[in-house]
Design a protein around this motif. Structure first.
Motif, PDB file in Angstrom:
ATOM      1  N   ALA A 100      -0.141  -5.783   4.956  1.00 16.83           N
ATOM      2  CA  ALA A 100      -0.307  -6.632   6.142  1.00 16.83           C
ATOM      3  C   ALA A 100      -1.410  -6.128   7.067  1.00 16.83           C
ATOM      4  O   ALA A 100      -1.888  -6.868   7.927  1.00 16.83           O
TER       5      ALA A 100
ATOM      6  N   SER B 248      13.579  -7.232  10.973  1.00 17.51           N
ATOM      7  CA  SER B 248      12.725  -6.511  11.897  1.00 17.51           C
ATOM      8  C   SER B 248      11.981  -5.393  11.161  1.00 17.51           C
ATOM      9  O   SER B 248      12.552  -4.727  10.310  1.00 17.51           O
TER      10      SER B 248
ATOM     11  N   THR C 161       2.390  -7.923  12.397  1.00 15.65           N
ATOM     12  CA  THR C 161       1.192  -7.281  11.843  1.00 15.65           C
ATOM     13  C   THR C 161       0.377  -8.314  11.064  1.00 15.65           C
ATOM     14  O   THR C 161      -0.850  -8.369  11.177  1.00 15.65           O
TER      15      THR C 161
ATOM     16  N   ASP D  69       0.820  -1.218   0.000  1.00 15.60           N
ATOM     17  CA  ASP D  69       0.000   0.000   0.000  1.00 15.60           C
ATOM     18  C   ASP D  69       0.854   1.269   0.000  1.00 15.60           C
ATOM     19  O   ASP D  69       0.348   2.353  -0.246  1.00 15.60           O
TER      20      ASP D  69
END
Ligand SMILES: Nc1nc2c(ncn2[C@@H]2O[C@H](COP(=O)(O)OP(=O)(O)OP(=O)(O)O)[C@@H](O)[C@H]2O)c(=O)[nH]1
Ligand SMILES: [Mg+2]
Ligand SMILES: [Zn+2]
Length: 352
Positions: free
Chosen positions: A174, A199, A205, A148
């Motif tokens: 996510a 990370s 998420t 996105d």
């Protein structure tokens, strides 16, 4: 958590075949959901419990128990009897020089290799993850998160065709239930999947969106370098509403591979095919005359980066293999020595 049948917990005939009659009488199969310093959290058909880890387990081997493992616990006491052979095992070499094996997860069906459509996207790192996945007998699927936030998701997917030709790849947001639903085919009842990656790429998420709950803490990435903050610190087995099991893992800074030669060949089948046309069978694909792989690089059909990374991973795997062999040899010699001492003592006793 409602109680689950063994099958719902991921049990297969592969595990029941390892049980003796005595095991059936004395023991209860249990799935490891969390590993702590000297205890493990397990799920059984009758519920969940903490079981202490015998001291010699932790001392003897680094990867004695991993999240996702099947173990036998005593019916009469919360004690571990033994761990069952693994259907699959994902591990890496711990940072530092000692070639210590560090477990990531056991008995996983699908490994979601997560990277984002930003600075984290790195073909050489993906090739590392894929070599480990193939070597662990786990099917990898690449997830490109944060679709996105970019217009370039398609471009990244296109790039993956050269990096992971046989691996399915999906672009997802996510945070969105809609795009994450693309993962459903891998999340049927009794299936176990793990999320690995740097990370901040969105592993937790994804777990939260899939479970419909905020089970795992998540945190924003640093503005300056797009790196994550290492929010997740332990591995855990998490139940999905649809009956699948998810393993969230802490983001990895460094992914050193072990003795994964077989996985390496599987991740680089295009190179193995080319190598069949090299003039010399033991071609090292570096300077030799008649090297088909070097020719492909010169002709532009093979990325020089991919070849360099393959050679680098090959050296890393060979180092790991050598150190495993050396350790075994040391143990063997030590065993022979202690046997000799025992024999000597017995003889002396007899002659006294
Ligand atoms: N817009 C957008 N933000 C995302 C997406 N995935 C993750 N994030 C954000 O990225 C940040 C890091 O996500 P986490 O899920 O904590 O990342 P992680 O991979 O679990 O990181 P560690 O636990 O540190 O290994 C959070 O602020 C998320 O909201 C995505 O697809 N789109
Ligand atoms: Mg996390
Ligand atoms: Zn060659």
């Amino acid at each position: 958590m409602p109680t689950q049948t063994l099958r719902q917990l991921g049990w297969r005939s592969f595990y029941s075949q390892q049980l003796t009659l005595e095991d059936l009488e004395l023991a209860l199969p249990a799935r490891v959901a969390g590993v702590h310093r000297n205890r493990v959290h397990v799920l059984t058909e009758t519920g969940e419990q903490d079981v202490s880890l015998p001291g010699d387990w932790t001392a003897q081997h680094d990867a004695a128990v991993a999240v996702g493992d099947w173990v036998l616990i005593e019916r009469d006491a919360p004690r571990l009897m033994r761990a069952l052979d693994r259907a699959s095992f994902i591990s890496r070499i711990a940072a530092g020089s000692q070639q210590r094996v560090q477990s990531i997860a056991a008995n996983v069906d699908t490994l979601f290799v997560v990277t984002s459509c930003n600075e984290d996207f790195n073909p050489s790192r993906l090739e590392r993850y894929l070599s480990i996945a193939f070597d662990s007998r786990v099917q990898p699927v690449i997830l490109l998160t944060k679709s996105d936030l970019t217009e370039k998701a398609e471009l990244y997917l296109e790039q993956l065709k050269n990096v992971a030709p046989q691996v399915e790849a999906l672009a997802v947001n996510a945070l969105s239930v809609d795009t994450v639903s693309q993962l459903q085919p891998w999340l049927t009842s009794g299936q176990t999947v793990a999320f690995v990656g740097s990370s901040g790429v969105g592993k937790s998420t994804l777990v939260n969106t899939l479970s419909g709950e905020s089970l795992q803490a998540t945190a924003g990435i640093r503005e300056d370098d797009a790196r994550g903050r290492h929010t997740t610190t332990s591995r855990q087995l998490i139940a999905m509403p649809g009956g699948a099991w998810l393993i969230d893992t802490p983001g990895m800074r460094e992914l050193k591979i072990g003795a994964v030669e077989r996985g390496l060949q599987a991740a680089f089948t295009d190179l193995s095919v080319l190598a069949q046309s090299c003039r010399f069978r033991d071609c090292s694909h570096q300077r030799e005359q008649g090297c088909a792989i070097q020719r492909a690089v010169q002709e532009g059909t093979l990325d020089a980066r991919r070849l360099d990374n393959y050679l680098k991973l090959e050296r890393e795997a060979a180092n790991a293999t050598r150190s495993v062999r050396e350790r075994r040899e040391r143990e063997r010699q030590f065993g022979r020595l202690s046997k000799a001492i025992q024999t000597h003592r017995r003889r002396r006793k007899r002659s006294e």
